[in-house]
Design a protein around this motif. Structure first.
Motif, short mmCIF file in Angstrom:
data_model
loop_
_atom_site.label_atom_id
_atom_site.label_comp_id
_atom_site.label_asym_id
_atom_site.label_seq_id
_atom_site.Cartn_x
_atom_site.Cartn_y
_atom_site.Cartn_z
N TYR A 43 44.95 -2.71 58.19
CA TYR A 43 46.16 -3.01 57.41
C TYR A 43 46.31 -4.52 57.32
CZ TYR A 43 48.23 1.68 57.57
OH TYR A 43 48.50 3.02 57.41
N GLY A 44 46.78 -4.98 56.18
CA GLY A 44 47.21 -6.37 56.07
C GLY A 44 48.65 -6.47 56.58
N VAL A 45 49.00 -7.66 57.10
CA VAL A 45 50.36 -7.92 57.54
C VAL A 45 50.85 -9.12 56.75
CG1 VAL A 45 51.90 -8.47 59.47
CG2 VAL A 45 49.83 -7.09 59.87
N THR A 46 51.90 -8.92 55.96
CA THR A 46 52.42 -9.98 55.12
C THR A 46 53.26 -10.97 55.93
OG1 THR A 46 54.42 -8.74 54.57
CG2 THR A 46 52.50 -8.44 53.11
N ASP A 47 53.67 -12.05 55.28
CA ASP A 47 54.45 -13.07 55.97
C ASP A 47 55.83 -12.57 56.40
OD1 ASP A 47 55.57 -13.00 53.45
OD2 ASP A 47 55.44 -15.14 53.09
N ASP A 48 56.30 -11.46 55.81
CA ASP A 48 57.57 -10.89 56.27
C ASP A 48 57.34 -9.67 57.17
OD1 ASP A 48 56.71 -9.19 54.26
OD2 ASP A 48 58.66 -9.01 53.30
N ASP A 49 56.17 -9.64 57.81
CA ASP A 49 55.82 -8.62 58.82
C ASP A 49 55.83 -7.19 58.30
OD1 ASP A 49 55.21 -10.28 60.91
OD2 ASP A 49 57.27 -10.41 61.59
N GLU A 50 55.32 -7.00 57.10
CA GLU A 50 55.19 -5.66 56.55
C GLU A 50 53.72 -5.26 56.55
OE1 GLU A 50 56.35 -3.05 52.60
OE2 GLU A 50 56.67 -5.20 52.59
N LEU A 51 53.43 -4.04 56.97
CA LEU A 51 52.06 -3.52 56.88
C LEU A 51 51.80 -3.10 55.43
CD1 LEU A 51 51.92 -1.25 60.05
CD2 LEU A 51 50.77 -3.43 59.72
N VAL A 52 50.66 -3.55 54.90
CA VAL A 52 50.35 -3.25 53.50
C VAL A 52 48.91 -2.79 53.34
CG1 VAL A 52 52.06 -4.87 52.54
CG2 VAL A 52 49.75 -5.67 53.04
N GLU A 53 48.68 -2.03 52.28
CA GLU A 53 47.37 -1.62 51.77
C GLU A 53 46.25 -1.54 52.80
OE1 GLU A 53 47.22 -3.34 47.36
OE2 GLU A 53 47.61 -4.85 48.87
N PRO A 54 46.11 -0.40 53.43
CA PRO A 54 44.99 -0.27 54.38
C PRO A 54 43.65 -0.27 53.66
CG PRO A 54 46.08 1.83 54.09
CD PRO A 54 46.89 0.83 53.34
N MET A 55 42.67 -0.84 54.31
CA MET A 55 41.31 -0.94 53.80
C MET A 55 40.38 -0.32 54.84
SD MET A 55 39.38 -4.52 52.86
CE MET A 55 38.68 -4.98 54.42
N PHE A 56 39.50 0.57 54.40
CA PHE A 56 38.55 1.20 55.32
C PHE A 56 37.29 0.36 55.41
CE2 PHE A 56 41.33 4.66 54.22
CZ PHE A 56 41.44 5.36 55.41
N VAL A 57 36.86 0.11 56.64
CA VAL A 57 35.64 -0.67 56.90
C VAL A 57 34.91 -0.07 58.10
CG1 VAL A 57 36.58 -2.83 55.96
CG2 VAL A 57 36.77 -2.35 58.41
#
Length: 152
Positions: free
Chosen positions: A107-121
């Motif tokens: 998951y990405g974590v934005t500057d306002d501490d929100e989890l966004v758009e998971p990416m599978f790797v």
């Protein structure tokens, strides 16, 4: 302590939805919920088994109001979370903890501490994790997933 992180669906105030329903409120009554991330609710449990049991108790609500349920079990990893399915497999002895690190959802974590758009790797042979490239983020959260969950 084992942590459980519930990631709310977009546009859902997860805390409000859970505490406004008697069964969910009772299941969470012995915990001290906090917001690890802006769109999440996190509690500490005493073990991997109790974490999986809590998720089972909350399942009806998770299906409706959450996008994901993550478990951070220190005996498996201090920094990488486990998916609910993988955590249950480890608890049940179907998967050895040391074999859980190949398939990942980041998951990405934005500057306002929100989890966004998971990416599978997949973890590289050298142990490195490919970088998050879906958008600019301040940080990432790594979640180990079962092979059957990889990419779905």
């Amino acid at each position: 302590m084992t942590q459980v992180c519930l990631v709310g669906s977009e546009g859902v105030d997860l805390r409000t939805e859970l505490v406004s329903r008697e069964t969910a409120r009772e299941a969470l009554a012995t915990y001290d919920p906090r917001e690890e991330f802006r769109n999440s609710l996190t509690v500490e449990t005493i073990s991997l088994g109790s974490a999986v049991a809590l998720l089972n108790d909350l399942n009806w609500y998770l299906v409706r109001f959450a996008d994901d349920a993550l478990i951070l079990e220190p005996s498996v990893s201090e920094t990488e979370w486990l998916s609910r399915d993988l955590a249950a497999a480890v608890r049940d002895g179907e998967v050895e903890p040391e074999t859980t690190d190949q398939y990942l959802k980041v998951y990405g974590v934005t500057d306002d501490d929100e989890l966004v758009e998971p990416m599978f790797v997949a973890r590289r042979d050298d142990g490195e994790i490919p970088g998050y490239d879906l958008r600019d983020v301040d940080d990432t959260v790594v979640v180990r997933v079962a092979e059957s969950e990889f990419g779905r």
